[in-house]
Design a protein around this motif. Structure first.
Motif, mmCIF file in Angstrom:
data_model
loop_
_atom_site.group_PDB
_atom_site.id
_atom_site.type_symbol
_atom_site.label_atom_id
_atom_site.label_comp_id
_atom_site.label_asym_id
_atom_site.label_seq_id
_atom_site.Cartn_x
_atom_site.Cartn_y
_atom_site.Cartn_z
ATOM 1 N N GLY A 67 0.763 -1.181 -0.024
ATOM 2 C CA GLY A 67 0.011 -0.015 -0.056
ATOM 3 C C GLY A 67 1.030 1.180 0.017
ATOM 4 N N ILE A 68 1.871 1.114 0.646
ATOM 5 C CA ILE A 68 2.832 2.324 0.873
ATOM 6 C C ILE A 68 3.496 2.586 -0.516
ATOM 7 N N VAL A 69 4.120 1.452 -1.013
ATOM 8 C CA VAL A 69 4.782 1.676 -2.346
ATOM 9 C C VAL A 69 3.862 2.172 -3.447
ATOM 10 N N ASP A 70 2.585 1.569 -3.599
ATOM 11 C CA ASP A 70 1.617 1.918 -4.441
ATOM 12 C C ASP A 70 1.136 3.394 -4.191
ATOM 13 N N GLY A 71 1.308 3.894 -2.872
ATOM 14 C CA GLY A 71 1.043 5.231 -2.905
ATOM 15 C C GLY A 71 -0.502 5.212 -2.405
ATOM 16 N N ARG A 72 -1.144 4.121 -2.176
ATOM 17 C CA ARG A 72 -2.630 4.048 -1.831
ATOM 18 C C ARG A 72 -2.838 4.351 -0.212
ATOM 19 N N LEU A 73 -1.573 4.245 0.658
ATOM 20 C CA LEU A 73 -1.404 4.028 1.997
ATOM 21 C C LEU A 73 -0.381 5.267 2.138
ATOM 22 N N ARG A 74 -0.833 6.156 3.086
ATOM 23 C CA ARG A 74 0.178 7.229 3.388
ATOM 24 C C ARG A 74 0.170 7.523 4.830
#
Length: 448
Positions: A67-74
């Motif tokens: 999620g972090i890498v894909d930008g969906r989780l900040r």
């Protein structure tokens, strides 16, 4: 007022990235939702950003990282980022005091910060386990300090967390979600969100109090059921009867809409929920002038199981003609349940304490537990290998049957003669027990 619309995907802010918050943030991001995780612990945020997850839930670490890498989780420590969210999920810790009352400090701090940045049109969902009335009488006033009015400017509902550690991600994606809003619109919005977010069944209740009690009722029942199983184990042992045979047969009878469902006895109950939620029930009932007995009784029974288990070991060694004070006990599994590394309220601590009080030498081995945490809790440096732990041991006490322990070659273990195998949570089959005895081991289980 309605906050959400059909077929419009809202942005989500998860407040509190502990075990529960991290699981929800990870799964929501996996399902394509825009998620912002907020936590005041900067070190925790840094760890997660670097790919390290301190919670040992199968699949959680890679899910968070994806999620972090894909930008969906900040991830952030800055509460101001919640203004961009449509749904704010409160998932902070709610421990209890010794009298069973809830410690509100984390929830109060989170609500205070949220109130400073809350905007009109947002839906706030309380996920933390709380005593009945907390959403209405504690959370709502704190959120309204920012000037907005619940029901007119923002929605508010309680929706309990109900998954179990070790199976959290699977259950989060499948278990029904319970919602109880401060008003009909809040309930409707909460139901819409969870139905769209997770695609699971949603159970609507008439009030946040009803939803708050659901979580407490679940854990009250589990703790009390295990207490029944533990006392049944003692009862069966008095008649030299295998408690698992009794439970298996007893559970075949239909009752109500299901069947009798006695759970399994064990070394004890641990974790962050089962040991505190019954006390929440007991304390909040007393505040309303209602005297409940079963929460305290269940807790008393289960709190006594670690010492009972240790005494089983001590007595069995004595029957073999061994002095327990000269014996070595290898404890396999320090965590509070199978296939987790969680040491919170682990009943194994009580077993070790009682064994050491009797003079026994205790060795500890758990491949899932952080060695530093284990040494801090038990005062014992954990053995790095199974062989090191059991070398010359007079007793091998299986307190958590992790997958790594399921295939132990007991024939090849370098244990002492007539070694005792204490089954604290392995539930070995009769065939396995017979095999152990053929190999020269003595076997003893809780109620077996």
């Amino acid at each position: 007022m309605r906050c959400l619309q059909e077929n419009k995907r809202p942005k989500v802010a998860v407040i509190g990235l502990g075990y529960v918050g991290s699981c929800y943030a990870a799964v929501l991001a996996e399902r394509g939702w825009d998620v912002t995780g907020v936590d005041t612990n900067a070190q925790l945020i840094e760890e997660l950003m670097e790919g390290h997850c301190r919670y040992q839930e199968d699949g959680l670490a890679p899910l968070l990282q994806a999620g972090i890498v894909d930008g969906r989780l900040r991830l952030t420590t800055d509460y101001s980022h919640i203004r961009a969210a449509d749904v704010v999920l409160l998932a902070v810790g709610t421990p209890i005091r010794t009298d069973g009352s809830m410690v509100e400090s984390q929830l109060a701090q989170a609500c205070g910060e949220v109130s400073r940045h809350l905007r009109a049109g947002q839906l706030v969902l309380v996920k933390s386990t709380v005593t009945p009335g907390t959403t209405r009488d504690f959370v709502r006033p704190l959120l309204e300090r920012g000037g907005l009015v619940c029901g007119a400017d923002f929605g508010l509902a309680f929706t309990p967390e109900r998954f179990a550690e070790g199976t959290a991600l699977r259950e989060l994606r499948s278990l029904p979600i319970v919602v109880g809003g401060m008003d009909a619109d809040s309930t409707q919005d909460a139901a819409l969100f969870w139905r769209q977010a997770l695609g699971v069944e949603v159970i609507r209740l008439d009030s946040p109090e009803a939803a708050e009690i659901v979580k407490l009722a679940d854990n009250w029942w589990i703790d009390l059921n295990i207490a029944l199983a533990n006392e049944l184990a003692k009862f069966c042992a008095a008649f030299d009867v295998d408690v698992l045979d009794v439970i298996g047969a007893a559970n075949t009878i239909s009752k109500g809409k299901g069947k009798v469902n006695i759970l399994l006895p064990s070394v004890g109950v641990g974790g962050s929920c089962l040991v505190k939620d019954p006390w929440m029930v007991w304390h909040s009932a007393r505040e309303r002038g209602v005297e409940l007995f079963t929460p305290a009784v269940g807790r008393k029974v289960n709190l006594g199981m670690p010492e009972h288990t240790a005494q089983l070991i001590i007595d069995a060694l004595a029957r073999q003609g061994k002095d327990p004070a000269r014996c070595t006990v290898a404890v396999l599994g320090a965590a509070f349940k199978n296939n987790t590394g969680d040491l919170r309220a682990t009943p194994v601590e009580g077993v070790v304490t009682a064994l050491e009080k009797a003079g026994a030498t205790v060795r500890l081995h758990d491949p899932l537990v952080d060695p530093f945490q284990a040494e801090t809790l038990f005062g014992i440096t954990p053995a790095e290998t199974l062989e090191e732990a059991v070398h010359g041991a007079d007793c091998v006490a299986v307190m958590a049957l992790h997958e790594e322990f399921a295939s132990i070659d007991f024939a090849g273990l370098p244990v002492a003669d007539s070694c005792l195998v204490l089954d604290g949570r392995a539930y070995y089959s009769k065939e396995k027990i017979a095999e152990l005895r053929r190999l020269g081991y003595a076997y003893l289980g809780v109620g077996r």
